[in-house]
Design an enzyme around this catalytic site. Structure first.
Site, PDB file in Angstrom:
ATOM      1  N   GLU A  71     -23.824   6.264  -7.859  1.00  0.00           N
ATOM      2  CA  GLU A  71     -24.935   6.723  -8.691  1.00  0.00           C
ATOM      3  C   GLU A  71     -26.294   6.235  -8.191  1.00  0.00           C
ATOM      4  OE1 GLU A  71     -22.121   5.508  -9.856  1.00  0.00           O
ATOM      5  OE2 GLU A  71     -21.333   6.863 -11.398  1.00  0.00           O
ATOM      6  N   MET A 109     -35.733  -9.782   8.345  1.00  0.00           N
ATOM      7  CA  MET A 109     -36.855 -10.346   7.594  1.00  0.00           C
ATOM      8  C   MET A 109     -36.483 -11.707   7.000  1.00  0.00           C
ATOM      9  SD  MET A 109     -39.962  -9.845   7.016  1.00  0.00           S
ATOM     10  CE  MET A 109     -40.651  -8.194   6.911  1.00  0.00           C
ATOM     11  N   PHE A 136     -14.954   2.447 -24.795  1.00  0.00           N
ATOM     12  CA  PHE A 136     -14.716   2.562 -23.362  1.00  0.00           C
ATOM     13  C   PHE A 136     -15.942   3.156 -22.670  1.00  0.00           C
ATOM     14  CE2 PHE A 136     -13.157   5.177 -19.741  1.00  0.00           C
ATOM     15  CZ  PHE A 136     -12.811   4.117 -18.918  1.00  0.00           C
ATOM     16  N   GLN A 137     -16.388   2.521 -21.617  1.00  0.00           N
ATOM     17  CA  GLN A 137     -17.573   2.922 -20.844  1.00  0.00           C
ATOM     18  C   GLN A 137     -18.833   3.005 -21.705  1.00  0.00           C
ATOM     19  OE1 GLN A 137     -16.576   6.319 -18.267  1.00  0.00           O
ATOM     20  NE2 GLN A 137     -15.939   4.836 -16.709  1.00  0.00           N
ATOM     21  N   LYS A 150     -21.936  11.866 -26.158  1.00  0.00           N
ATOM     22  CA  LYS A 150     -21.069  12.997 -25.809  1.00  0.00           C
ATOM     23  C   LYS A 150     -21.031  14.068 -26.903  1.00  0.00           C
ATOM     24  CE  LYS A 150     -16.533  14.084 -23.944  1.00  0.00           C
ATOM     25  NZ  LYS A 150     -15.233  13.568 -23.470  1.00  0.00           N
TER      26      LYS A 150
END
Lengths: 164, 565
Positions: free
Chosen positions: B43, B473, B105-106, B155
């Site tokens: 993502e 760096m 969940f999630q 949802k």
């Protein structure tokens, strides 16, 4: 320096957390915070007292103004204003100290709003330093069992208003 | 309703990854062709692709990620866009509204997590609010000082069997949000008066000129006055990099002449820049003789770190236009004699230390040579999408950007792993343009899985991996401040990048001699329809110079490992 900042805020879920989050995220200090809906139920009025130099307070007001949910911001301490805070304080009060506490309470124009044989609960309204002075004046006279303070609310003097 | 709103907003591509909370939305995507979805492999890459599209076009990019881990994976990308004021709309799925707060969940509190790194975020409470909320999200993301906006959608707000009236608003007004449309005329007049009296002026511009589409105006204005221009890392391309009046980048790794000019200036006109700590060095020693005019669309950026003498809140484009008008009308002229001696001084600085590096202290190629070759091969015209580290600074210093919106990098947040997805986002939207990803062997491995996305969607970007076998760096700082104790800054287990990219079906090249570089690079760019990964071995001991001395003034710089101003 201490500043009282008044904010008109959309009365939306999460709006308050944006304000509080901004203060912690940018390392600004919150001395006290009050918030409640206004006569227009789509708006909340929030008062925050903070300590900082002019530059910090300028940044605070600018950053607050950037929040989408913030409608208006004013630093009340820039002009004539009235500040009030409410305190409820529960004191151990027995024997001859009961009269003494009552007298001190009267001097500060406080009210005893709850009484038991061993306690007084005093309500006091005023500027924050007056509430501090009351606590100081109790000295050894009474032991404090519990203090609840509302935080500061403020309003500008005269005809100035903070509204849409 | 979500997909329809995106279509009505004119969105062509969205970048995302499906998951439980978004299944209704993905089903709707499947059944139409207007909005095309690009399936990434992580993502974070979706947000960087959307972000890079915005950097290249000025319009908000759109990412679509599911709840929980999908949303948290997107946070780095959202923060990247936030720090650089990039417009982006990120739609995150959420668990069903009746489950919110139950550790379902999630489930994750995306409003809470994203709050400090978004311009604003919304949670959909009623399905019928979806179109107007999406419109608001685009409006907020793209107006004023741009930034990312998150729309969190439970949802059950997208259940396809439930029908609601749909109307996509043409425009939107918010009572608590009114971006400013022009600067204060009195202040602009005052600024122009000061500019016309300046003897040692510098124009210092940032990302506000790029995102504010004010590069044409800036160029015209600077040339009208014959003033030197320096750009921040985010502002490169705002003024043509090959023009004589361009001093290059300023700040920590800015050019000698830019930093010297800033330090000695008597007037600084800052436009769309925010006096970041990587620019100013110690603010109490910053430009001691200069008065400062600061033009910015965000009042909170003005006098935040450095006090402005003349603050002007407004969009760069409109304010510069007004300034041009005033200069043209004015009877006064800039002081030509003073400017001439100022330019003489600047040219002398430029002669003394401008853009030099040693090539005789190593058998291996210098990273600077690679960037100069890229500039040559692509005629300074490519989209250069950079990762973060030494290679980023070399690209900023040695690629001469003549156009705005072509330098795509994570400036504020410094997000390693940004480069490849950014290049993909640009290439998808500009299929005919040369798109280079300048990266290192450290950064590229932070989103290397996207080589797979490149294969799926045929995104023939050119990856230039400046391989110095160390986190350059970090290593440089360890050399300079920690007696060369290279704690965790090198990797002994690098993959064979050529074989790796070949396994994804792309072309790999290994270059370790400077003599082979030009030919290889030309060959790579000639393969228009193939992704080419150039694994280029460069000197691991090279440092980025100039480098400002910490807590010093603008003019305090290391110019090489042994020379200091």
């Amino acid at each position: 320096m201490r500043h009282i900042i008044s904010v008109l805020l959309e009365n939306e879920p999460g709006a308050l957390s944006r304000v509080v989050g901004l203060f912690s995220q940018r390392n600004y200090n919150i001395e006290s915070l009050t918030v409640a809906p206004t006569e227009d139920e789509t708006l909340s009025r929030l008062t925050v007292t903070t300590i900082g130099d002019d530059r910090v307070v300028e940044q605070i007001t600018k950053q607050l103004n950037k929040l989408i949910d913030v409608v208006k911001v004013v630093d009340l301490s820039e002009g004539e204003h009235i500040e009030r805070e409410l305190m409820m304080i529960k004191l151990k009060a027995n024997g001859q100290m009961r009269a003494e506490i009552k007298r001190t309470c009267d001097i500060f124009r406080g009210q005893i709003i709850d009484v038991t044989p061993n306690t007084y609960t005093v309500q006091l309204v005023g500027a924050s330093d007056k509430l501090d002075a009351f606590i100081a004046s109790l000295g050894n006279m009474a032991s404090i069992m519990e203090v609840v303070r509302s935080g500061v609310s403020g309003i500008a003097r005269g005809e100035k208003v903070l509204s849409l | 309703m979500v997909v329809r709103a995106l279509r009505d907003e004119g969105v062509k591509y969205i970048y995302g990854y499906p998951g439980g909370a978004l299944l209704h939305v993905y089903d709707a995507l499947f059944q139409q062709e207007d909005v095309q979805h690009i399936l990434v492999r992580h993502e974070q890459a979706a947000t960087h692709m959307a972000d890079a599209y915005a950097r290249a076009t000025g319009k908000a990019g759109v990412a679509l990620v599911t709840s929980g881990p999908g949303a948290t994976n997107a946070v780095t990308g959202i923060a990247t866009a936030f720090m650089d004021s990039i417009p982006m709309v990120v739609i995150t799925g959420q668990v069903m509204s009746h489950l919110i707060g139950e550790d379902a969940f999630q489930e994750t509190d995306m409003l809470g997590i994203s709050r400090p790194v978004v311009k604003h975020n919304f949670s959909i409470q009623r399905p019928e609010d979806i179109p107007a909320t999406i419109k608001k999200a685009f409006y907020i993301a793209q107006s004023g000082r741009p930034g990312p906006v998150v729309v969190d959608i439970p949802k059950d707000m997208t259940t396809p069997t439930e029908r609601y009236p749909y109307e996509y608003p043409k425009s939107i007004k918010l009572r608590s949000y009114n971006p400013i449309s022009r600067g204060h005329s009195g202040q602009i007049r005052k600024a122009v008066d000061m500019l016309l009296q300046a003897r040692r002026p510098v124009i210092y511009t940032g990302g506000g000129v790029i995102m504010g589409d004010a590069s044409k105006e800036l160029t015209e204005f600077a040339q009208l006055l014959n003033f030197p221009v320096t750009n921040t890392l985010m502002g490169l391309g705002g003024y043509p990099g090959t023009d004589r009046q361009c001093l290059g980048m300023l700040g920590m790794h800015g050019s000698y002449e830019a930093n010297m000019a800033m330090h000695h200036a008597d007037l600084i006109l800052a436009i769309g820049a925010r006096f970041d700590d990587r620019v100013t060095n110690a603010t109490d020693k910053f430009c001691p003789t200069a008065r400062i005019i600061h033009v910015d669309i965000d009042p909170a950026s003005i006098s935040k770190t450095v006090r402005a003498d003349v603050p002007i809140v407004g969009p760069a484009k409109v304010v510069i236009d007004e300034m041009i008008e005033l200069v043209r009308e004015s009877k006064k002229q800039p002081d030509a004699a003073a400017l001439e001696s100022w330019w003489k001084q600047i040219d002398e600085w430029r002669q003394r230390h401008g853009g030099r590096y040693r090539t005789d202290d190593s058998e291996l190629m210098k990273p600077q040579q690679v960037i100069e070759m890229l500039s040559k091969v692509t005629h300074g015209d490519a989209f250069v999408c950079s990762d973060v580290g030494q290679h980023q600074m070399f690209a900023a210093q040695y690629y001469k950007f003549n156009k705005p919106n072509r330098w795509i990098n994570s400036g504020g947040l410094g997000t390693m792993g940004f480069g490849l997805p950014a290049a993909m986002g640009v290439k998808l939207n500009f299929p005919d343009a040369d798109v280079a990803c300048v990266t290192g062997e450290g950064s590229i491995q932070m989103n290397i899985q996207e080589l797979s996305t490149c294969k799926q969607y045929d995104l023939p970007v050119k990856i230039l991996c400046l391989n110095n076998q160390s986190l350059g760096m970090v290593r440089q700082w360890q050399d300079m401040n920690y007696e060369s104790r290279h704690s965790q800054s090198y990797m002994k287990s690098l993959p064979d990048f050529v074989k790796l990219v070949e396994s994804y079906g792309h072309v790999g090249m290994k270059v370790d001699k400077y003599g082979d570089l030009e030919g290889a690079m030309r060959e790579a760019f000639a393969m228009k329809d193939r992704l080419v990964f150039m694994d280029i071995a460069v000197d691991p001991f090279e440092h980025v110079y100039p480098m400002q001395v910490p807590r010093g003034a603008m003019r305090d710089m290391w110019l090489s490992k042994t020379e200091r101003t």
